[in-house]
Design an enzyme around this catalytic site. Sequence first.
Site, mmCIF file in Angstrom:
data_model
loop_
_atom_site.group_PDB
_atom_site.id
_atom_site.type_symbol
_atom_site.label_atom_id
_atom_site.label_comp_id
_atom_site.label_asym_id
_atom_site.label_seq_id
_atom_site.Cartn_x
_atom_site.Cartn_y
_atom_site.Cartn_z
ATOM 1 N N LYS A 123 -37.773 34.746 -38.295
ATOM 2 C CA LYS A 123 -39.156 35.217 -38.213
ATOM 3 C C LYS A 123 -39.970 34.294 -37.325
ATOM 4 O O LYS A 123 -39.812 33.074 -37.373
ATOM 5 C CB LYS A 123 -39.781 35.280 -39.608
ATOM 6 C CG LYS A 123 -41.168 35.912 -39.625
ATOM 7 C CD LYS A 123 -41.690 36.086 -41.047
ATOM 8 C CE LYS A 123 -42.311 34.836 -41.610
ATOM 9 N NZ LYS A 123 -42.937 35.045 -42.939
ATOM 10 N N ASP B 124 -44.909 37.888 -37.719
ATOM 11 C CA ASP B 124 -45.940 37.626 -38.724
ATOM 12 C C ASP B 124 -47.251 37.288 -38.024
ATOM 13 O O ASP B 124 -47.340 36.293 -37.304
ATOM 14 C CB ASP B 124 -45.483 36.464 -39.599
ATOM 15 C CG ASP B 124 -46.467 36.096 -40.692
ATOM 16 O OD1 ASP B 124 -47.495 36.791 -40.841
ATOM 17 O OD2 ASP B 124 -46.205 35.109 -41.412
ATOM 18 N N ALA B 125 -48.291 38.113 -38.263
ATOM 19 C CA ALA B 125 -49.609 37.895 -37.648
ATOM 20 C C ALA B 125 -50.551 37.095 -38.531
ATOM 21 O O ALA B 125 -51.671 36.789 -38.117
ATOM 22 C CB ALA B 125 -50.251 39.239 -37.309
ATOM 23 N N ASN C 14 -50.261 28.818 -36.961
ATOM 24 C CA ASN C 14 -50.021 30.255 -36.883
ATOM 25 C C ASN C 14 -51.234 30.883 -36.211
ATOM 26 O O ASN C 14 -52.038 30.193 -35.574
ATOM 27 C CB ASN C 14 -49.712 30.846 -38.262
ATOM 28 C CG ASN C 14 -50.829 30.648 -39.270
ATOM 29 O OD1 ASN C 14 -52.019 30.669 -38.937
ATOM 30 N ND2 ASN C 14 -50.463 30.461 -40.530
ATOM 31 N N HIS D 166 -42.805 34.974 -50.327
ATOM 32 C CA HIS D 166 -43.224 33.926 -49.398
ATOM 33 C C HIS D 166 -42.983 32.557 -50.029
ATOM 34 O O HIS D 166 -42.894 32.421 -51.240
ATOM 35 C CB HIS D 166 -44.725 34.109 -49.117
ATOM 36 C CG HIS D 166 -45.416 32.894 -48.580
ATOM 37 N ND1 HIS D 166 -45.963 31.924 -49.406
ATOM 38 C CD2 HIS D 166 -45.667 32.491 -47.318
ATOM 39 C CE1 HIS D 166 -46.529 30.991 -48.669
ATOM 40 N NE2 HIS D 166 -46.365 31.297 -47.398
ATOM 41 N N ASN E 145 -46.763 26.164 -49.294
ATOM 42 C CA ASN E 145 -47.513 25.814 -48.097
ATOM 43 C C ASN E 145 -48.561 26.880 -47.784
ATOM 44 O O ASN E 145 -48.428 28.038 -48.163
ATOM 45 C CB ASN E 145 -46.558 25.656 -46.907
ATOM 46 C CG ASN E 145 -45.890 26.951 -46.534
ATOM 47 O OD1 ASN E 145 -46.457 27.787 -45.823
ATOM 48 N ND2 ASN E 145 -44.666 27.149 -46.991
ATOM 49 N N TYR F 45 -43.569 28.981 -34.959
ATOM 50 C CA TYR F 45 -44.991 28.640 -34.918
ATOM 51 C C TYR F 45 -45.397 28.259 -33.495
ATOM 52 O O TYR F 45 -44.565 27.947 -32.637
ATOM 53 C CB TYR F 45 -45.276 27.468 -35.851
ATOM 54 C CG TYR F 45 -45.247 27.819 -37.316
ATOM 55 C CD1 TYR F 45 -46.426 28.058 -38.012
ATOM 56 C CD2 TYR F 45 -44.043 27.902 -38.010
ATOM 57 C CE1 TYR F 45 -46.411 28.362 -39.365
ATOM 58 C CE2 TYR F 45 -44.015 28.211 -39.360
ATOM 59 C CZ TYR F 45 -45.205 28.450 -40.029
ATOM 60 O OH TYR F 45 -45.183 28.773 -41.363
ATOM 61 N N TYR G 233 -37.614 27.891 -45.105
ATOM 62 C CA TYR G 233 -38.093 27.048 -44.009
ATOM 63 C C TYR G 233 -37.048 25.967 -43.748
ATOM 64 O O TYR G 233 -37.064 24.920 -44.376
ATOM 65 C CB TYR G 233 -39.438 26.405 -44.369
ATOM 66 C CG TYR G 233 -40.577 27.382 -44.470
ATOM 67 C CD1 TYR G 233 -41.207 27.858 -43.327
ATOM 68 C CD2 TYR G 233 -41.024 27.832 -45.709
ATOM 69 C CE1 TYR G 233 -42.257 28.756 -43.415
ATOM 70 C CE2 TYR G 233 -42.072 28.740 -45.807
ATOM 71 C CZ TYR G 233 -42.676 29.191 -44.656
ATOM 72 O OH TYR G 233 -43.714 30.082 -44.747
ATOM 73 N N ASP H 52 -45.993 35.575 -53.976
ATOM 74 C CA ASP H 52 -45.435 34.240 -54.177
ATOM 75 C C ASP H 52 -45.920 33.718 -55.514
ATOM 76 O O ASP H 52 -47.108 33.446 -55.698
ATOM 77 C CB ASP H 52 -45.895 33.337 -53.026
ATOM 78 C CG ASP H 52 -45.374 31.916 -53.105
ATOM 79 O OD1 ASP H 52 -44.816 31.530 -54.148
ATOM 80 O OD2 ASP H 52 -45.548 31.180 -52.113
ATOM 81 N N GLU I 78 -37.835 33.845 -48.649
ATOM 82 C CA GLU I 78 -38.112 33.160 -47.398
ATOM 83 C C GLU I 78 -37.480 31.776 -47.417
ATOM 84 O O GLU I 78 -37.227 31.197 -48.470
ATOM 85 C CB GLU I 78 -39.629 33.038 -47.203
ATOM 86 C CG GLU I 78 -40.049 32.481 -45.861
ATOM 87 C CD GLU I 78 -41.554 32.572 -45.631
ATOM 88 O OE1 GLU I 78 -41.964 32.753 -44.475
ATOM 89 O OE2 GLU I 78 -42.320 32.497 -46.615
ATOM 90 N N GLU J 111 -45.467 41.817 -40.171
ATOM 91 C CA GLU J 111 -46.040 41.219 -41.381
ATOM 92 C C GLU J 111 -47.525 40.911 -41.254
ATOM 93 O O GLU J 111 -47.982 40.392 -40.236
ATOM 94 C CB GLU J 111 -45.281 39.927 -41.705
ATOM 95 C CG GLU J 111 -45.794 39.178 -42.921
ATOM 96 C CD GLU J 111 -44.995 37.924 -43.206
ATOM 97 O OE1 GLU J 111 -45.544 37.019 -43.875
ATOM 98 O OE2 GLU J 111 -43.837 37.830 -42.772
ATOM 99 N N GLU K 214 -48.373 37.981 -49.475
ATOM 100 C CA GLU K 214 -48.282 36.564 -49.806
ATOM 101 C C GLU K 214 -49.623 35.951 -50.170
ATOM 102 O O GLU K 214 -49.672 34.917 -50.831
ATOM 103 C CB GLU K 214 -47.667 35.783 -48.649
ATOM 104 C CG GLU K 214 -48.570 35.649 -47.432
ATOM 105 C CD GLU K 214 -47.927 34.836 -46.322
ATOM 106 O OE1 GLU K 214 -48.451 33.760 -45.995
ATOM 107 O OE2 GLU K 214 -46.904 35.280 -45.786
ATOM 108 N N LYS L 172 -62.824 33.592 -66.907
ATOM 109 C CA LYS L 172 -63.235 34.979 -66.744
ATOM 110 C C LYS L 172 -62.214 35.757 -65.932
ATOM 111 O O LYS L 172 -61.515 35.193 -65.096
ATOM 112 C CB LYS L 172 -64.590 35.054 -66.046
ATOM 113 C CG LYS L 172 -65.761 34.539 -66.876
ATOM 114 C CD LYS L 172 -67.060 34.604 -66.086
ATOM 115 C CE LYS L 172 -67.469 36.046 -65.834
ATOM 116 N NZ LYS L 172 -68.785 36.131 -65.141
ATOM 117 N N LYS M 62 -44.096 33.727 -35.402
ATOM 118 C CA LYS M 62 -45.511 34.031 -35.483
ATOM 119 C C LYS M 62 -45.958 34.817 -34.251
ATOM 120 O O LYS M 62 -45.458 34.630 -33.145
ATOM 121 C CB LYS M 62 -46.319 32.740 -35.581
ATOM 122 C CG LYS M 62 -45.965 31.892 -36.786
ATOM 123 C CD LYS M 62 -46.190 32.631 -38.090
ATOM 124 C CE LYS M 62 -45.901 31.747 -39.279
ATOM 125 N NZ LYS M 62 -46.122 32.457 -40.575
#
Length: 388
Positions: free
Chosen positions: A181, A212-213, A19, A321, A53, A155, A342, A291, A340, A238, A264, A100, A183
């Site tokens: 979508k 998506d950047a 990406n 995501h 992922n 991608y 894949y 996610d 989403e 995105e 995400e 913590k 990249k």
Amino acid sequence: MRIVDIREQTAPIASAIANAYIDFSKMTCSVVAVVTDVVRDGKPVVGYGFNSNGRYGQGALIRERFRPRLLEADPMALIDATGENLDPHKIWAAMMRNEKPGGHGERSVAVGTIDMAVWDAVAKIAGKPLFRLLAERYGTGAADPRVFVYAAGGYYYPGKGLEQLTAEMRGYLDRGYTVVKMKIGGAPLADDLKRIEAVLSILGPGQRLAVDANGRFDLETAVAYAKALKPYDLFWYEEAGDPLDYALQAALAAHYPNAMATGENLFSMQDARNLIRYGGMRPDRDWLQFDCALSYGLVEYLRTIEMLKENGWSPTRCIPHGGHQMSLNIAAGLGLGGNESYPDLFQPYGGFPDGVKVVDGHITMPELPGIGFEGKADLIKAMRAVAE
């Protein structure tokens, strides 16, 4: 009733793709099996989980911190009020003992991976699909098994030109997806616009494109892209900038009136709350991509949903995501906006149970106990190898 063991294996999900920020040539994930002493159909109930992922395997944290805490806990302290099942909330609290506040980095992924396996076991012990159990406990009581899904891809990789990009996207559309979508940010703006226009040229009525950047841009570049993208009527723009740069996200809204998406890479309810408070996100059009597998699991995701409701956001604005079946169950059980997907990447962990088809951009959840991993032959084979 008790957890007998927690087993982890770090598995490769390497791929020759990139990406705008990272390549996936050395990507791994953790596969976890939570083994219980509960017997169903003559076999111990085992819950399975894995992390999404984009984040690497969490074996060291799981083995050194979270597994010992659960195995050392009083088994009775991990059982729900009925005495008939495990309690994910008590288990989560046991994992997070002596941790913590803040520091929501890799530990959130380790906990989220175990949490997924716990919920799988809980639903199997109850003899129900997880999405129906969630609807009964936390939703309206009646789950909607039909879930919107979009196809993520597009991608960068060596030798991939416009012809290969459009062929990939056409393949998703031919399989029933209505939103795809791709990249951006890994090439100059002018080249990315050519890529976008090539994909737009193959879309038919009712079909949309998201971009998506992956957090690549500074504000100046994010704004330049926003102005260039505005005429395209995209499904969303995105993660333009760093996920924790809420000021950048808020400033971007002044330049981009269409839908944006992010979240995400926020790994806690507190981080999600800061996005809602300071990120300029608009509940009438923007999308949230938290996610659970990366952000402490479903126990924490339930807190995030309550926070969103308190701040005027509907769960229908959440499209997680990750492309995994855990979020599909959450979407169906708690009424999220979708999930989403894949179709070709990160296998065998992505995708749906065998035989599930995408129709008009939606899938229908099968009636499988637990998360439904047993319905995907290649995935459950890999998971059982961890358990055994």
